[in-house]
Design an enzyme around this catalytic site. Structure first.
Site, PDB file in Angstrom:
ATOM      1  N   SER A  21       0.833  -1.209   0.000  1.00  0.00           N
ATOM      2  CA  SER A  21       0.000   0.000   0.000  1.00  0.00           C
ATOM      3  C   SER A  21       0.864   1.254   0.000  1.00  0.00           C
ATOM      4  CB  SER A  21      -0.918  -0.001   1.225  1.00  0.00           C
ATOM      5  OG  SER A  21      -0.165  -0.217   2.404  1.00  0.00           O
ATOM      6  N   ASN A 109      -2.142  -2.765  13.164  1.00  0.00           N
ATOM      7  CA  ASN A 109      -3.602  -2.608  13.123  1.00  0.00           C
ATOM      8  C   ASN A 109      -4.075  -1.383  13.900  1.00  0.00           C
ATOM      9  OD1 ASN A 109      -3.313  -4.968  11.777  1.00  0.00           O
ATOM     10  ND2 ASN A 109      -4.394  -6.257  13.265  1.00  0.00           N
ATOM     11  N   THR A 154     -39.900  24.982 -10.528  1.00  0.00           N
ATOM     12  CA  THR A 154     -40.116  23.636 -10.008  1.00  0.00           C
ATOM     13  C   THR A 154     -40.321  22.784 -11.257  1.00  0.00           C
ATOM     14  OG1 THR A 154     -42.507  23.901  -9.843  1.00  0.00           O
ATOM     15  CG2 THR A 154     -41.249  24.476  -7.882  1.00  0.00           C
ATOM     16  N   HIS A 155     -39.879  21.565 -11.213  1.00  0.00           N
ATOM     17  CA  HIS A 155     -39.952  20.671 -12.391  1.00  0.00           C
ATOM     18  C   HIS A 155     -39.257  21.283 -13.614  1.00  0.00           C
ATOM     19  CE1 HIS A 155     -43.238  18.666 -10.105  1.00  0.00           C
ATOM     20  NE2 HIS A 155     -43.583  19.919  -9.839  1.00  0.00           N
ATOM     21  N   SER A 276     -13.285  25.489 -28.206  1.00  0.00           N
ATOM     22  CA  SER A 276     -13.386  24.255 -28.971  1.00  0.00           C
ATOM     23  C   SER A 276     -12.277  24.248 -30.010  1.00  0.00           C
ATOM     24  CB  SER A 276     -14.751  24.197 -29.657  1.00  0.00           C
ATOM     25  OG  SER A 276     -14.684  23.365 -30.803  1.00  0.00           O
ATOM     26  N   LYS A 282     -17.023  28.871 -29.757  1.00  0.00           N
ATOM     27  CA  LYS A 282     -17.386  28.202 -28.497  1.00  0.00           C
ATOM     28  C   LYS A 282     -16.611  28.732 -27.283  1.00  0.00           C
ATOM     29  CE  LYS A 282     -19.796  25.124 -27.803  1.00  0.00           C
ATOM     30  NZ  LYS A 282     -19.667  23.685 -28.092  1.00  0.00           N
ATOM     31  N   ASN A 284     -16.754  27.179 -23.465  1.00  0.00           N
ATOM     32  CA  ASN A 284     -17.415  26.103 -22.722  1.00  0.00           C
ATOM     33  C   ASN A 284     -17.158  26.177 -21.216  1.00  0.00           C
ATOM     34  OD1 ASN A 284     -18.229  25.076 -25.198  1.00  0.00           O
ATOM     35  ND2 ASN A 284     -16.393  23.793 -25.388  1.00  0.00           N
ATOM     36  N   GLU A 289     -18.621  21.267 -15.788  1.00  0.00           N
ATOM     37  CA  GLU A 289     -18.923  19.903 -16.259  1.00  0.00           C
ATOM     38  C   GLU A 289     -18.049  18.878 -15.550  1.00  0.00           C
ATOM     39  OE1 GLU A 289     -18.790  19.786 -20.613  1.00  0.00           O
ATOM     40  OE2 GLU A 289     -19.411  21.879 -20.568  1.00  0.00           O
ATOM     41  N   GLN A 321      -7.216  -2.294   3.879  1.00  0.00           N
ATOM     42  CA  GLN A 321      -6.249  -1.484   3.150  1.00  0.00           C
ATOM     43  C   GLN A 321      -6.913  -0.756   1.979  1.00  0.00           C
ATOM     44  OE1 GLN A 321      -2.227  -3.057   2.722  1.00  0.00           O
ATOM     45  NE2 GLN A 321      -2.509  -2.955   0.523  1.00  0.00           N
ATOM     46  N   LYS A 324      -8.057   3.329   1.788  1.00  0.00           N
ATOM     47  CA  LYS A 324      -7.285   4.558   1.606  1.00  0.00           C
ATOM     48  C   LYS A 324      -7.454   5.217   0.248  1.00  0.00           C
ATOM     49  CE  LYS A 324      -4.166   2.718   4.908  1.00  0.00           C
ATOM     50  NZ  LYS A 324      -5.035   1.515   4.884  1.00  0.00           N
TER      51      LYS A 324
HETATM   52  N1  ARG Z   1      -1.290  -1.529   4.878  1.00  0.00           N
HETATM   53  C1  ARG Z   1      -2.106  -2.030   5.941  1.00  0.00           C
HETATM   54  C2  ARG Z   1      -3.481  -1.347   5.882  1.00  0.00           C
HETATM   55  O1  ARG Z   1      -3.587  -0.358   5.286  1.00  0.00           O
HETATM   56  C3  ARG Z   1      -1.476  -1.735   7.252  1.00  0.00           C
HETATM   57  C4  ARG Z   1      -1.892  -2.680   8.337  1.00  0.00           C
HETATM   58  C5  ARG Z   1      -1.362  -4.031   8.054  1.00  0.00           C
HETATM   59  N2  ARG Z   1      -1.754  -4.918   9.089  1.00  0.00           N
HETATM   60  C6  ARG Z   1      -1.648  -6.253   8.935  1.00  0.00           C
HETATM   61  N3  ARG Z   1      -2.058  -6.984   9.912  1.00  0.00           N
HETATM   62  N4  ARG Z   1      -1.204  -6.781   7.824  1.00  0.00           N
HETATM   63  O2  ARG Z   1      -4.427  -1.818   6.422  1.00  0.00           O
END
Ligand code: ARG
Length: 456
Positions: A21, A109, A154-155, A276, A282, A284, A289, A321, A324
């Site tokens: 990650s 964790n 409205t509408h 354009s 044009k 735009n 958008e 993971q 993120k």
């Molecule tokens: N890259 C992991 C995550 O984002 C970090 C935690 C990893 N923990 C594990 N027990 N492998 O969740």
């Protein structure tokens, strides 16, 4: 390598790259350092690290932060699983064996949950400020337009006249609710999971109060299993971004309509429009958008991660993971969309007279005529019916309401008099509104003053 002891082979290179990650959780670099600083300081407080060891770890971590920010140290995703292991390994390069003591009483964790909560708090708070900046810009634009009449719909059918300021103030209200959602996210994230370990706490006498306090968390989580496997705050953040983007998307849609040849109401500054490659005439509204388009991606992030969470047993699963990328993407997209929306309003030219003539005597004043009859004692349903006839007459004559004569009106109801005809004058339409929250220019100006005070 964080777990060498029981393994006879290291992770297959393809497997490492698949599971790493680092390419995106590098975003959490500063939070990870903060968490490690707090954790190691606490380990010294409870006597597991000596003062000197903690000092060594601290200066090592600060050095890593500096090296990273000055691009001297750049962790390699082909080499490390995540930012946590990359930092720990570099710490060992910098300070030697003492680095091995940092992870005492800690799991990645609780570490990653703490990092992400800190990141969430910081970004939700910054988003509140960025939303305020857009609100201020909308108020600035609104200030000059409490008497600029536009059709209200409205509408998407012309309904009643309103002012442009009133229309913008509706968005200011929406944005205020967006900030409240951000505050909720911030409060939800404001709980420390540190000390929860892998899932079940620690046999070491970790001082959770101390780490929570050092990191500015309001309290500690009360159940380690929940703390490790809780990503509700991520879902709340993704949702808050989605609702915010939905609001920006609606405003974008309106800007696109306002700038069309059909509306001829708004001209965006050249520095926020595109041309354009084929059609020379044009101009735009691409940015609007794009905001509208990007809202789809942000909704997808929210739904995608909700699906990821759906059948995960307690507690940690590597699936987490996947929280993120959607989160970072949604937050980044929302930030930039808010900024671009503000830019579009800065140089906006508004054709304030655009609807004055067109709405004079327009059918959108029909409700006012019905209200006038009500004040003469006609039950509303009957008044509605009579005004319906008035509109029908004007439609057959292909004229506007203000082109009807009193004689013609009197054939529909003997109650109509000169003062009824005055209702068709658009210039007094807004100031006739009596209710709080209506587009009466005086009330709108009062709202603008209140907002200016509130937003500072
Ligand atoms: N890259 C992991 C995550 O984002 C970090 C935690 C990893 N923990 C594990 N027990 N492998 O969740």
């Amino acid at each position: 390598m964080l777990w060498g002891g029981r393994f006879s082979k290291s992770l297959n290179q393809k497997a490492l790259e698949f599971s790493s990650s680092l390419s995106f959780d590098v975003t959490l670099m500063e939070e990870d350092i903060e968490v490690s600083l707090a954790h190691s300081a606490m380990l010294a407080e409870i006597g597991i690290l000596t003062k000197e060891e903690a000092q060594q770890i601290h200066s090592g971590l600060e050095k890593i932060r500096n090296e990273f920010l000055n691009e001297i140290w750049k962790p390699d995703p082909a080499q490390f699983e995540d930012i946590h292991s990359a930092i720990e390994s570099h710490l060992k390069e910098l300070i030697g064996e003492t680095a091995d003591k940092l992870h005492t009483g800690r799991s990645r964790n609780d570490q990653v949950a703490a990092d992400l909560r800190l990141w969430t708090k910081k970004n939700a708070d910054q988003l509140k400020n960025t939303i305020t900046e857009l609100q201020k810009q909308l108020i600035k634009t609104a200030e000059e337009h409490s008497e600029t009449i536009i059709p209200g719909y409205t509408h998407l059918q012309r309904a009643q006249p309103i002012s442009f300021a009133f229309h913008l103030l509706a968005y200011v209200e929406m944005l205020e609710r967006d900030k409240q959602r951000m505050q909720f996210v911030l409060d939800e994230a404001n709980v420390s999971p540190l000390g929860c370990g892998a899932l079940a706490g620690s046999t070491l006498p970790l001082d959770r109060k101390s780490t929570a306090q050092k990191l500015g968390f309001a309290k500690n989580s009360a159940n380690a299993l929940d703390a490790i496997s809780d990503r509700d705050f991520v879902l709340d953040f993704l949702n808050a971004c989605s609702v915010g983007m939905m609001h920006l998307s609606r405003l974008s849609e309106e800007i696109i309509l306002w700038t069309s040849q059909e509306w001829k109401f708004v001209r965006l500054s050249d520095d926020v429009t595109t041309g354009s490659s084929l059609m020379p005439q044009k101009k735009n509204s691409d940015l609007a958008e794009l905001i509208r388009g990007k809202s789809g991606r942000v909704f997808g992030n929210a739904f995608g991660f909700l699906s990821t969470m759906k059948s995960l047993p307690l507690s940690y699963n590597r699936d987490f993971q996947e929280d993120k990328e959607p989160l970072f993407d949604s937050v980044h997209t929302y930030f930039t969309s808010l900024e671009v929306m503000r830019l579009m309003f800065i140089g906006m030219e508004i054709n304030a007279e655009r609807f004055t003539e067109e709405l004079n005597g327009d059918f959108s004043l029909a409700t006012d005529l019905a209200d006038w009859l009500v004040l003469k004692g006609v039950p509303f349903r009957q008044a509605h019916h009579l005004v319906g006839e008035v509109v029908k007459l004007a439609e057959t004559k292909k004229c506007k309401l203000n082109q009807l004569t009193l004689d013609e009106l009197n054939k529909i109801s003997a109650l109509f008099d000169e003062s009824a005809l005055q209702l068709f004058d658009i210039s007094s339409a807004l100031s006739r509104k009596k209710t709080f929250g209506s587009p009466n220019p005086e009330m709108v100006r009062e709202q603008i003053l209140l907002w200016k005070k509130k937003l500072g």
